[in-house]
Design a protein around this motif. Structure first.
Motif, PDB file in Angstrom:
ATOM      1  N   LEU A   6     -22.989   9.330  -4.614  1.00 40.61           N
ATOM      2  CA  LEU A   6     -22.020  10.220  -5.228  1.00 40.61           C
ATOM      3  C   LEU A   6     -20.655  10.061  -5.043  1.00 40.61           C
ATOM      4  O   LEU A   6     -19.699  10.165  -6.035  1.00 40.61           O
ATOM      5  N   ILE A   7     -20.450   9.766  -3.923  1.00 39.14           N
ATOM      6  CA  ILE A   7     -18.869   9.734  -3.265  1.00 39.14           C
ATOM      7  C   ILE A   7     -18.169   8.257  -4.294  1.00 39.14           C
ATOM      8  O   ILE A   7     -17.214   8.302  -4.877  1.00 39.14           O
ATOM      9  N   ASP A   8     -18.955   7.200  -4.192  1.00 36.58           N
ATOM     10  CA  ASP A   8     -18.701   6.020  -4.590  1.00 36.58           C
ATOM     11  C   ASP A   8     -18.516   6.045  -6.088  1.00 36.58           C
ATOM     12  O   ASP A   8     -17.581   5.622  -6.762  1.00 36.58           O
ATOM     13  N   GLU A   9     -19.397   6.945  -6.857  1.00 33.57           N
ATOM     14  CA  GLU A   9     -19.508   6.828  -8.116  1.00 33.57           C
ATOM     15  C   GLU A   9     -18.255   8.051  -8.733  1.00 33.57           C
ATOM     16  O   GLU A   9     -17.659   7.420  -9.520  1.00 33.57           O
ATOM     17  N   ARG A  10     -17.900   8.981  -8.086  1.00 32.88           N
ATOM     18  CA  ARG A  10     -17.024   9.799  -8.142  1.00 32.88           C
ATOM     19  C   ARG A  10     -15.329   9.051  -8.039  1.00 32.88           C
ATOM     20  O   ARG A  10     -14.610   9.217  -8.904  1.00 32.88           O
ATOM     21  N   ILE A  11     -15.476   8.287  -7.220  1.00 31.32           N
ATOM     22  CA  ILE A  11     -14.101   7.279  -7.061  1.00 31.32           C
ATOM     23  C   ILE A  11     -14.016   6.481  -8.207  1.00 31.32           C
ATOM     24  O   ILE A  11     -12.623   6.547  -8.803  1.00 31.32           O
ATOM     25  N   GLN A  12     -14.959   5.914  -8.718  1.00 30.36           N
ATOM     26  CA  GLN A  12     -14.985   5.028  -9.710  1.00 30.36           C
ATOM     27  C   GLN A  12     -14.686   5.911 -11.082  1.00 30.36           C
ATOM     28  O   GLN A  12     -13.848   5.297 -11.942  1.00 30.36           O
ATOM     29  N   GLN A  13     -14.929   6.841 -11.259  1.00 30.85           N
ATOM     30  CA  GLN A  13     -14.886   7.765 -12.233  1.00 30.85           C
ATOM     31  C   GLN A  13     -13.252   8.085 -12.786  1.00 30.85           C
ATOM     32  O   GLN A  13     -12.593   7.948 -13.490  1.00 30.85           O
ATOM     33  N   TRP A  14     -12.661   8.355 -11.324  1.00 30.03           N
ATOM     34  CA  TRP A  14     -11.392   8.952 -11.322  1.00 30.03           C
ATOM     35  C   TRP A  14     -10.490   7.256 -11.558  1.00 30.03           C
ATOM     36  O   TRP A  14      -9.373   7.398 -12.427  1.00 30.03           O
ATOM     37  N   LYS A  15     -11.014   6.298 -11.178  1.00 23.47           N
ATOM     38  CA  LYS A  15     -10.414   4.808 -11.299  1.00 23.47           C
ATOM     39  C   LYS A  15     -10.327   4.689 -12.649  1.00 23.47           C
ATOM     40  O   LYS A  15      -9.511   4.018 -13.295  1.00 23.47           O
TER      41      LYS A  15
END
Length: 545
Positions: free
Chosen positions: A262-271
């Motif tokens: 979830l953390i990695d996916e969220r970081i990618q979403q912001w990126k």
């Protein structure tokens, strides 16, 4: 002459050592250690270690005990005045943390705040935590999410009543209820959702959440669990002496299986610009504007908090593109801390409080009366009512006092030789403050083994869960004191208030009283609390699916 000078120097050195040892105060009392290994054999032969330590303190009749394990002096303290000397008066040299196998693994190499040693990293994380995650403004921002979980637990319990063949009452496991509430709350505040999967049909946890909670409890059991390799670090390279390392590694992998993705996916979403508005604490961490954290730091903070206290939450700054990429390297630290911090204390406290109150109907009736007078029966209790619910808060505080979640605080390590309470405390000593010793101290509390919330009712003063004099060890004090007092107090008090206001609580048939025995290897209730519940408010007040 060639022999004379070396001999003279040796004699002078021995005399100086002898003189200094005579001048300095003695070590605190304790068992006589063996050469090199200290009392490690006795420790291994007397499990669980925390009960062995408390039995020695009672046998020697001391409030401060010194046990040498390997070359490490372990100092246990059960007196509030002595504890204050360590944690507040001289906390400048007692605020660091010792290196341990479990702490290192859980925090991803001390990327978190709770387990990190004193230094620039700890100062950075603590600053972020206080200003961005646990501030009053952030607490208000998260109110809606807390309210959703306050209502969800009522919905779940009410569903259990309806399941019982149309009869509006049913059996519930209070331990599962408390664990579900605290773990759902921490996931909702951090990730924006109470479930990793779909949950169960009745509103309870699904397989993913059960697996996650089980792994968190395992981490907590083995965190700072007197592992032999903590006192003989060279053994870490040879063998997993106690078997602790394999267990805690597997638990960490299990807990991170769901949250790290979830953390990695969220970081990618912001990126990628898919996500542009903050909705939960993970978003706050990713978009922090003044301090950079790596993705590993974020993950470490969230796990240590999720499992330990669900009260601590961190922010980290991710710039755009390159900054976001750097943040992926830090995820482990922040998220870990958040998850471990608010999970165990709330659930343990509520189960014990409800067990004691059911066993003493007078106390339960008094709590119900307060809620009916302050809130009434035509609306649900809200956070705005908490300042007026002194008896409910007294029940929470009494459970903290009598039934702490752990026997000791997180260990402190001294960074210099010092003197406390007239005893010599060598540099590198591990200092353990006994939560049991403070809360059950007969010199501080009348009838210390009796659950009596009235002892905390002080005239017209508002009851608070903190105790700066350390008569109880709810949130500690000093530099390492828990900064999540507001969140932790709110969660615990709201859950107890909702349970008492929303339902009647009775023992199952043929059970005259609640068994209040503790487990041997920890301080949890030996048997989960099972109770017969029935809604006591108008039907329309209960949230529906």
């Amino acid at each position: 002459m060639i022999i004379f000078f070396p001999s003279l120097m040796l004699i002078c050195y021995l005399l100086s050592k002898l003189t200094s040892s005579k001048l300095r105060p003695p070590l605190p009392p304790g068992p006589t250690p063996l050469p090199y290994i200290g009392s490690i054999i006795s420790m291994l032969r007397n499990k669980p270690t925390f009960r062995w330590i408390h039995k020695m303190m009672d046998k020697i009749n001391t409030k401060i005990l010194c046990i040498r394990l390997g070359n490490v002096h372990v100092i246990a303290v059960s007196d509030p005045k002595i504890a204050l000397e360590f944690l507040k008066d001289t906390d400048g040299i007692f605020s660091s943390r010792p290196d341990s196998m479990s702490g290192n693994l859980t925090s991803g190499g001390y990327l978190d705040t709770v387990l990190a040693p004193m230094g620039d990293h700890w100062k950075k994380m603590r600053k972020i935590l206080s200003r961005e995650i646990l501030s009053g403004a952030r607490h208000k921002w998260l109110l809606k999410k807390r309210v959703e979980e306050d209502e969800n637990i009522l919905r779940y319990i009410n569903n259990q009543c309806k399941i019982n063949h149309g009869v509006t009452r049913g059996f519930v496991n209070v331990r599962i209820i408390a664990q579900q509430y605290s773990s759902n709350m921490v996931r909702k505040l951090i990730f924006g959702s109470r479930y990793f999967g779909k949950g169960s049909a009745d509103g309870g946890p699904g397989d993913e959440e059960i697996e996650h909670v089980d792994s968190l409890w395992t981490i907590l059991v083995y965190l700072n669990a007197f592992c032999v390799t903590d006192y003989f670090p060279w053994l870490r390279w040879i063998t997993d002496f106690d078997g602790h390392e394999k267990i805690i590694r597997n638990a960490i992998l299990m807990s991170r299986k769901y949250q790290d993705a979830l953390i990695d996916e969220r970081i990618q979403q912001w990126k990628d610009g898919v996500r542009t508005k903050q909705d939960d604490l993970l978003d706050v961490l990713i978009t922090l504007e003044h301090t950079r954290l790596t993705a590993d730091e974020i993950k470490a903070q969230i796990l240590v908090r999720l499992t330990r206290f669900l009260f601590l939450f961190f922010l980290f700054w991710l710039g755009r593109h390159q900054s976001l990429f750097c943040a992926i390297l830090i995820n482990f630290g922040v998220v870990q801390d958040l998850i471990l911090a608010g999970f165990d204390n709330v659930s343990n406290n509520i189960e014990w409080a409800m067990a004691e109150m059911i066993n003493q109907p007078r106390i339960l009736d008094k709590a119900i009366h307060e809620l009916d007078c302050v809130v009434g029966k035509d609306r649900l209790v809200q956070e705005s009512d908490l300042p007026s619910l002194n008896y409910i808060k007294s029940c929470v505080k009494e459970a903290f006092r009598l039934h702490p979640v752990a026997p000791f605080n997180v260990p402190h390590v001294t960074t210099a030789d010092s003197t406390v309470a007239g005893y010599f405390i060598p540099k590198g000593s591990h200092v353990l403050v006994s939560r049991l010793g403070l809360g059950r101290n007969p010199e501080v509390w009348d009838e210390p083994l009796t659950f009596n919330p009235d002892r905390h009712m002080k005239s017209d003063k508002e009851v608070v869960l903190t105790d700066l004099n350390l008569g109880t060890f709810s949130f500690s004090t000093g530099r390492r004191g828990c900064p999540a007092v507001l969140l932790g107090s709110t969660m615990t008090t709201m859950l107890l208030a909702r349970l008492v206001q929303g339902f009647t609580w009775e023992l199952p048939p043929n059970e005259p009283h609640v068994d209040l025995k503790e487990k041997l290897h920890d301080l949890a209730k030996a048997k989960p609390l099972l109770a017969l519940v029935k809604p006591r408010l108008p039907h329309h007040l209960y949230p529906t699916s």
